[in-house]
Design a protein around this motif. Sequence first.
Motif, mmCIF file in Angstrom:
data_model
loop_
_atom_site.group_PDB
_atom_site.id
_atom_site.type_symbol
_atom_site.label_atom_id
_atom_site.label_comp_id
_atom_site.label_asym_id
_atom_site.label_seq_id
_atom_site.Cartn_x
_atom_site.Cartn_y
_atom_site.Cartn_z
ATOM 1 N N ILE A 145 0.863 -1.187 0.000
ATOM 2 C CA ILE A 145 0.000 0.000 0.000
ATOM 3 C C ILE A 145 0.896 1.232 0.000
ATOM 4 C CG2 ILE A 145 -1.861 1.221 1.187
ATOM 5 C CD1 ILE A 145 -2.682 -1.464 2.449
ATOM 6 N N LEU A 146 0.718 2.084 -1.019
ATOM 7 C CA LEU A 146 1.514 3.307 -1.161
ATOM 8 C C LEU A 146 0.678 4.510 -0.772
ATOM 9 C CD1 LEU A 146 3.097 2.641 -4.705
ATOM 10 C CD2 LEU A 146 3.947 1.923 -2.442
ATOM 11 N N ASP A 147 1.359 5.551 -0.262
ATOM 12 C CA ASP A 147 0.644 6.803 0.015
ATOM 13 C C ASP A 147 0.654 7.689 -1.233
ATOM 14 O OD1 ASP A 147 3.125 8.042 -0.110
ATOM 15 O OD2 ASP A 147 3.302 8.327 2.068
ATOM 16 N N ALA A 148 0.146 8.912 -1.107
ATOM 17 C CA ALA A 148 -0.006 9.800 -2.266
ATOM 18 C C ALA A 148 1.334 10.150 -2.908
ATOM 19 C CB ALA A 148 -0.745 11.073 -1.853
ATOM 20 N N ARG A 149 2.427 10.038 -2.134
ATOM 21 C CA ARG A 149 3.751 10.336 -2.682
ATOM 22 C C ARG A 149 4.431 9.098 -3.236
ATOM 23 N NH1 ARG A 149 6.749 12.204 2.096
ATOM 24 N NH2 ARG A 149 5.472 10.497 2.909
ATOM 25 N N GLY A 150 3.716 7.967 -3.170
ATOM 26 C CA GLY A 150 4.277 6.732 -3.699
ATOM 27 C C GLY A 150 5.161 5.990 -2.725
ATOM 28 N N GLU A 151 5.105 6.406 -1.431
ATOM 29 C CA GLU A 151 5.908 5.741 -0.407
ATOM 30 C C GLU A 151 5.118 4.596 0.224
ATOM 31 O OE1 GLU A 151 9.040 6.531 0.104
ATOM 32 O OE2 GLU A 151 8.925 8.235 -1.277
ATOM 33 N N PRO A 152 5.751 3.422 0.421
ATOM 34 C CA PRO A 152 5.058 2.287 1.038
ATOM 35 C C PRO A 152 4.649 2.603 2.483
ATOM 36 C CG PRO A 152 7.169 1.598 0.111
ATOM 37 C CD PRO A 152 7.122 3.091 0.006
ATOM 38 N N VAL A 153 3.402 2.324 2.850
ATOM 39 C CA VAL A 153 2.955 2.505 4.232
ATOM 40 C C VAL A 153 2.572 1.180 4.885
ATOM 41 C CG1 VAL A 153 2.245 4.921 3.978
ATOM 42 C CG2 VAL A 153 0.597 3.106 3.492
ATOM 43 N N ALA A 154 2.328 0.143 4.078
ATOM 44 C CA ALA A 154 1.977 -1.164 4.632
ATOM 45 C C ALA A 154 2.129 -2.229 3.550
ATOM 46 C CB ALA A 154 0.547 -1.158 5.154
ATOM 47 N N THR A 155 2.304 -3.458 3.997
ATOM 48 C CA THR A 155 2.241 -4.586 3.063
ATOM 49 C C THR A 155 1.270 -5.596 3.640
ATOM 50 O OG1 THR A 155 4.040 -5.744 4.161
ATOM 51 C CG2 THR A 155 4.645 -4.334 2.298
ATOM 52 N N ALA A 156 0.709 -6.416 2.771
ATOM 53 C CA ALA A 156 -0.193 -7.462 3.241
ATOM 54 C C ALA A 156 -0.133 -8.618 2.268
ATOM 55 C CB ALA A 156 -1.622 -6.939 3.337
ATOM 56 N N SER A 157 -0.287 -9.832 2.798
ATOM 57 C CA SER A 157 -0.392 -10.979 1.900
ATOM 58 C C SER A 157 -1.316 -11.992 2.537
ATOM 59 C CB SER A 157 0.980 -11.589 1.631
ATOM 60 O OG SER A 157 1.555 -11.991 2.840
ATOM 61 N N GLY A 158 -1.794 -12.894 1.731
ATOM 62 C CA GLY A 158 -2.723 -13.897 2.219
ATOM 63 C C GLY A 158 -4.030 -13.804 1.473
ATOM 64 N N SER A 159 -5.116 -14.025 2.195
ATOM 65 C CA SER A 159 -6.424 -14.042 1.547
ATOM 66 C C SER A 159 -6.841 -12.634 1.151
ATOM 67 C CB SER A 159 -7.456 -14.612 2.513
ATOM 68 O OG SER A 159 -7.631 -13.703 3.586
ATOM 69 N N LYS A 160 -7.818 -12.539 0.268
ATOM 70 C CA LYS A 160 -8.354 -11.223 -0.111
ATOM 71 C C LYS A 160 -9.026 -10.552 1.086
ATOM 72 C CE LYS A 160 -8.016 -11.946 -4.964
ATOM 73 N NZ LYS A 160 -8.439 -11.769 -6.337
ATOM 74 N N ASP A 161 -9.522 -11.353 2.040
ATOM 75 C CA ASP A 161 -10.070 -10.789 3.290
ATOM 76 C C ASP A 161 -8.968 -10.117 4.109
ATOM 77 O OD1 ASP A 161 -12.693 -11.553 2.834
ATOM 78 O OD2 ASP A 161 -12.419 -13.508 3.806
ATOM 79 N N ALA A 162 -7.814 -10.773 4.200
ATOM 80 C CA ALA A 162 -6.686 -10.196 4.949
ATOM 81 C C ALA A 162 -6.242 -8.893 4.290
ATOM 82 C CB ALA A 162 -5.527 -11.195 5.011
ATOM 83 N N VAL A 163 -6.153 -8.904 2.969
ATOM 84 C CA VAL A 163 -5.776 -7.689 2.243
ATOM 85 C C VAL A 163 -6.824 -6.596 2.477
ATOM 86 C CG1 VAL A 163 -5.488 -6.681 -0.066
ATOM 87 C CG2 VAL A 163 -4.383 -8.871 0.502
ATOM 88 N N ALA A 164 -8.098 -6.971 2.448
ATOM 89 C CA ALA A 164 -9.175 -5.997 2.651
ATOM 90 C C ALA A 164 -9.039 -5.316 4.010
ATOM 91 C CB ALA A 164 -10.533 -6.688 2.536
ATOM 92 N N HIS A 165 -8.792 -6.114 5.050
ATOM 93 C CA HIS A 165 -8.655 -5.522 6.386
ATOM 94 C C HIS A 165 -7.421 -4.626 6.462
ATOM 95 C CE1 HIS A 165 -12.093 -6.972 8.594
ATOM 96 N NE2 HIS A 165 -11.932 -8.179 8.060
ATOM 97 N N ALA A 166 -6.337 -5.023 5.786
ATOM 98 C CA ALA A 166 -5.119 -4.185 5.777
ATOM 99 C C ALA A 166 -5.410 -2.842 5.096
ATOM 100 C CB ALA A 166 -3.986 -4.913 5.062
ATOM 101 N N VAL A 167 -6.234 -2.858 4.061
ATOM 102 C CA VAL A 167 -6.595 -1.605 3.369
ATOM 103 C C VAL A 167 -7.387 -0.706 4.312
ATOM 104 C CG1 VAL A 167 -7.957 -0.600 1.496
ATOM 105 C CG2 VAL A 167 -6.498 -2.593 1.049
ATOM 106 N N TRP A 168 -8.384 -1.261 5.018
ATOM 107 C CA TRP A 168 -9.168 -0.432 5.955
ATOM 108 C C TRP A 168 -8.297 0.044 7.116
ATOM 109 C CZ3 TRP A 168 -12.728 1.722 3.552
ATOM 110 C CH2 TRP A 168 -13.548 1.041 2.639
ATOM 111 N N ASP A 169 -7.340 -0.811 7.567
ATOM 112 C CA ASP A 169 -6.398 -0.348 8.604
ATOM 113 C C ASP A 169 -5.639 0.877 8.103
ATOM 114 O OD1 ASP A 169 -7.110 -2.489 10.231
ATOM 115 O OD2 ASP A 169 -5.308 -3.684 9.768
#
Length: 228
Positions: free
Chosen positions: A198-222
């Motif tokens: 997950i990148l911020d508006a400047r293109g800098e990484p703020v988080a990574t996630a792997s696993g199920s699409k549910d896990a990715v979904a929760h990482a996005v809301w986090d």
Amino acid sequence: TADAHSTHDLAGWRVVVSAGGTREPIDPVRFLGNRSSGRQGVALASAAAQRGAQVTLVAANLAVPAPDGVVVVPVGTAAQLREAVRSAAKDAEAVVMAAAVADFRPVSPAETKIKKRAGAQAPTIELVENVDVLAELARDRLRPGQVVVGFAAETGDDQGSVLEHGRSKALRKGADLLVVNAVGDGLGFGTAENDVTILDARGEPVATASGSKDAVAHAVWDAVRALG
Ligand code: CTP
Ligand code: CA
């Protein structure tokens, strides 16, 4: 996991998620489409609802069922998706564009079925560019303080790595977050597992996630919650 978010940290939030893939008509029976199943967008909608949000799911030709407990707005084309997303976004604290939106559409779809004719040349389909819904949302900010999130499925090539492509896309789009997904070699489309940065508006990484699409979904809301 669901347990980690039993706090309902999106209570009081209204969120819009677009999911699936648009279909651009060529004639009454044919379209230009893509392979998006809508699974990631459905997982995002479902995770937001679990966390207490009021969810509008703008659903473009989903290959999977929509979750319970969300408002579903079905759409076909990119133009219909744009209208539905913008309409719902006027009253939303966050918009996530997980849909695969066609970059181009046929200029003028045939009103009747295109027929083969003996000896005639194959037809040429002229295309025109669709509006970039994500860039437009990021520019317009239909509601003050609204968080705008995009997705990018990228492959590395001789022009750059997955993350380099993601970074330049983040800068181009102006969204608050861009979820970059490595595709190809059995990753991404149609599969259950995912691997995102997950990148911020400047293109800098703020988080990574792997696993199920549910896990990715929760990482996005986090990551959305972490913005403020
Ligand atoms: N998107 C959009 N409207 C479009 C095209 C894309 O809102 N007409 C959104 C997608 O929903 C996604 C993000 O933009 O959230 C990135 O889509 P992508 O296809 O990766 O980006 P493009 O700018 O179209 O670049 P590319 O040339 O790589 O397809
Ligand atoms: Ca595109």
